[in-house]
Structures are given as C-alpha cells and as structure tokens.
Design a protein around this motif. Structure first.
Motif, PDB file in Angstrom:
ATOM      1  N   GLU A 165      35.274 -26.200 -67.509  1.00  0.00           N
ATOM      2  CA  GLU A 165      35.155 -24.752 -67.554  1.00  0.00           C
ATOM      3  C   GLU A 165      35.821 -24.224 -68.826  1.00  0.00           C
ATOM      4  O   GLU A 165      36.929 -24.624 -69.172  1.00  0.00           O
ATOM      5  N   TYR A 167      37.310 -20.950 -70.835  1.00  0.00           N
ATOM      6  CA  TYR A 167      37.852 -19.611 -70.620  1.00  0.00           C
ATOM      7  C   TYR A 167      38.180 -19.010 -71.982  1.00  0.00           C
ATOM      8  O   TYR A 167      38.878 -19.630 -72.795  1.00  0.00           O
ATOM      9  N   ASN A 170      40.457 -14.676 -70.023  1.00  0.00           N
ATOM     10  CA  ASN A 170      41.395 -14.842 -68.922  1.00  0.00           C
ATOM     11  C   ASN A 170      41.930 -16.270 -68.869  1.00  0.00           C
ATOM     12  O   ASN A 170      41.372 -17.188 -69.465  1.00  0.00           O
ATOM     13  N   GLN A 171      43.014 -16.423 -68.100  1.00  0.00           N
ATOM     14  CA  GLN A 171      43.582 -17.738 -67.890  1.00  0.00           C
ATOM     15  C   GLN A 171      42.734 -18.514 -66.875  1.00  0.00           C
ATOM     16  O   GLN A 171      42.029 -17.921 -66.060  1.00  0.00           O
ATOM     17  N   PRO A 172      42.796 -19.854 -66.905  1.00  0.00           N
ATOM     18  CA  PRO A 172      42.050 -20.643 -65.919  1.00  0.00           C
ATOM     19  C   PRO A 172      42.407 -20.253 -64.492  1.00  0.00           C
ATOM     20  O   PRO A 172      43.574 -20.020 -64.174  1.00  0.00           O
ATOM     21  N   GLU A 173      41.390 -20.179 -63.648  1.00  0.00           N
ATOM     22  CA  GLU A 173      41.607 -19.737 -62.278  1.00  0.00           C
ATOM     23  C   GLU A 173      42.261 -20.820 -61.426  1.00  0.00           C
ATOM     24  O   GLU A 173      43.105 -20.532 -60.586  1.00  0.00           O
ATOM     25  N   SER A 179      40.398 -27.689 -67.561  1.00  0.00           N
ATOM     26  CA  SER A 179      39.621 -26.603 -68.142  1.00  0.00           C
ATOM     27  C   SER A 179      40.098 -26.381 -69.575  1.00  0.00           C
ATOM     28  O   SER A 179      41.150 -26.892 -69.984  1.00  0.00           O
ATOM     29  N   LYS A 181      41.008 -23.490 -72.432  1.00  0.00           N
ATOM     30  CA  LYS A 181      41.337 -22.089 -72.743  1.00  0.00           C
ATOM     31  C   LYS A 181      41.342 -21.940 -74.259  1.00  0.00           C
ATOM     32  O   LYS A 181      42.151 -22.539 -74.952  1.00  0.00           O
TER      33      LYS A 181
END
Length: 352
Positions: A165, A167, A170-173, A179, A181
């Motif tokens: 993922e 990003y 926003n910060q990783p969920e 992920s 960033k």
C-alpha cells in the motif's frame, strides 16, 4: 518485524535503481558488522581454579585499560597513572585477546581460550521511528532532463509490488502490514501547492465579496472575474516557451494576476455604468468602454510586464516573472474583448 521491513526496503531500493534518472540511492540500514560474545565455561574455569570475575576483569583491562599504579615524580604536582591495556592493533583480533594467560589459584598460567566459548553473531540494527512507527528509509534523487522528483516517484510506484500500500498524505492505517509512506520533496511540494491553492481560493472569495459590495450585484462580479481562470492560457504556454519550471512562485504570480485582471475589468464595467448614467445607449457605451479604456489598461499591463523582466533570471522568482509577463499579456487582450462581450450579453435585458 523489523527484519521484514529491511528486506522490503532492499527490494524497493532495487526498484529505485532500475528506474531511469534516479540517482544517489541509499537507505538507513546499517552495514552488518560482526559481534563476538565471549561465554565463560564456569565448570571448566572452576576446575582450573579461575573465577569468572577474573576472566571478565582481564578482558575488560585488555580492551578498556586499567590503572595499575601511579608514578610519583619529584617535581610533579600530581601523580601520573600507569595504565595497562592491549595494543590497538591486537584489539581487533579475537585470537590475540584469548591468547592472554591468567593465573589460577594454584599459580598456573592458563590461556583464556581454554575456559571460554566464542559466539560470532551480527550486531542488531538500530530501529528508526517516525510518528511512533518503526520505519526504514529509502532515499534517492532525480537527475536528467526532468528536474522534479515527482516524475521519478510515479515511475517507481509503477514498478512496486501491488501488494504494498502506498500512502502519500496520511500515515499508514495498519502498523502490522508492510506499506510505503512517501515523504521528502513530495510532501514539501504537496503542502506548498495545497496552501497556495487555499490562499488562491480565499483571495477569489474576498475579491468577489468586495466587488459585490461595490456594484451591489451578484452577477456583475462573476462577469468581472470571468477572465481569471483563463490566465492559465498565458501562464502554462509561457513556462513552456521560457523552458521554466512551474514552481510555488509561479502560483504566487497567478494569485497576483487575479487582482490585476479584476482591476482592469472594474475599469471597463465602471466606465460603462458612468456612460449609462449620462444617457448613452447601452451598446454604444460597451463599445466606447473598450476604446477609451484600452490605452490605460495596456499601459499599466506593459509597466507590470517590464517590472517582471528584471527578475526573470532569478533562480527562485523566475516563475513569478514568467507568470506575470505571459499572464498579463493574455489577460489584457482577453479582458478588452471578453468583459465587454459578456457584460453586453448578460446585462442588455436588464440595463437597456
């Protein structure tokens, strides 16, 4: 786990290396270095008559040194310590350390290597954190014809694993999944143009409210502000012609253009209204507005363009100069044609 993050970072670093024009690739992973753990065989050392503390103190003395006594000179105010430690060259060799002999309780000299086991391991990596989450940094820079790293960033994203993922804002969920960033110059670019966009929107709103208060109409300000979005017709081609990058100062120039365009539009509309009060026909008043106000509008536009010429070579404010020069050039021509045509089309039924 952090080793998993390191492995993912190495894979991402390979994508960096395979992407065109990405240079100076690096990461925050430390180079793996050896670490030796000396484990004392207590049973064997006890049989030989050597305590664990003796072995520990000996290794500490060899590596860190220890003051064994003091030298008292006749004329010296302070005593000089006599320090014993192993030579620097010998400290790097584990065999040299363990070949040193210690004396047992019965007086025998026994090498340290006979009473210890040496375990070779890798030093633990330092764990970096950002916003309370463990992170491994992968960095790179952009070279080549395109100056902005954003183009290289999008090329890298296309080559990453689809399971990762990405990003951007926003910060990783989920902190328990790997992920990516994106940060660095991307964040600076996003925040700069976001704030500039907000300032531009607020400026347009304030201009609209001021013009509403001036002309007491909700439609007239829309006519007056109509050329503002069309400044992009001059700004973007201008940057292409000058081979200049669209920067934050270019956005500042577009914000300044909004005020200049509104001023020119108000001059035309105000002139039309003044002629209508004097009894002139609406269509003739519109034509006269462009004819009479053309000269002052063009002269003020040329003056502003000439002022911008002096900063066009500045490495920071060149974008501002390009936006002003080409934006004023196009907006002036559009204002002299667009405003009278729109004002006549939309207001002829109301003012005729």
């Amino acid at each position: 786990d952090y080793m998993g993050q390191i492995n993912q970072a190495k894979q991402i670093g390979k994508v960096f290396a395979e992407t065109a024009d990405i240079v100076d690739i690096d990461d925050s992973v430390e180079y793996p270095s050896k670490r030796y753990i000396v484990k004392v065989d207590r049973d064997l050392a006890a049989l030989m008559g050597v305590s664990q503390q003796t072995i520990s103190n000996t290794l500490s003395t060899l590596l860190q040194g220890e003051d064994m006594g003091f030298l008292h000179a006749d004329n010296a105010k302070y005593a000089v310590p006599i320090r014993v430690e192993l030579a620097v060259a010998d400290k790097s060799e584990i065999e040299a350390l363990l070949s040193v002999k210690v004396r047992s309780v019965n007086g025998a000299l026994i090498p340290l290597m006979d009473m210890v086991q040496v375990l070779e391991v890798t030093r633990q990596y330092s764990i970096h954190h950002k916003d309370l989450l463990p992170v491994v940094y992968v960095t790179g820079d952009m070279a080549g014809e395109l100056d902005s790293p954003l183009y290289g960033m999008f090329d890298i994203i296309a080559g990453l694993d689809d399971k990762l993922e990405n990003y951007f804002i926003n910060q990783p969920e989920n902190p328990y999944e790997f992920s990516v960033k994106w940060d660095g110059e991307w964040t600076v670019t996003y925040e700069t143009f976001r704030d500039m966009g907000i300032a531009y929107s607020v400026g347009l709103l304030i201009i609209y409210l001021l013009v509403v208060a001036q002309f007491r109409s909700y439609l007239v300000p829309l006519i007056i502000m109509a050329p503002i979005p069309l400044t992009i017709i001059g700004v973007m081609p201008g940057h292409a012609i000058m081979d200049a990058k669209y920067t934050a100062t270019s956005m500042i120039g577009m914000i300044a253009l909004a005020g200049i365009i509104v001023r020119n539009s108000i001059l035309l509309v105000d002139f039309i209204n003044e002629q209508l009060k004097d009894g002139m026909e609406f269509q003739k008043a519109v034509i006269m507005a462009s004819a009479v106000r053309a000269k002052p509008i063009i002269l003020t536009g040329v003056a502003a363009m000439m002022g911008a010429v002096f900063i066009i070579t500045d490495p920071i404010f060149s974008g501002l100069a390009v936006s002003l020069i080409f934006g004023i050039l196009i907006s002036t021509m559009l204002t002299l044609v667009l405003i009278p045509v729109m004002y006549y089309s939309l207001m002829k039924d109301r003012l005729s």
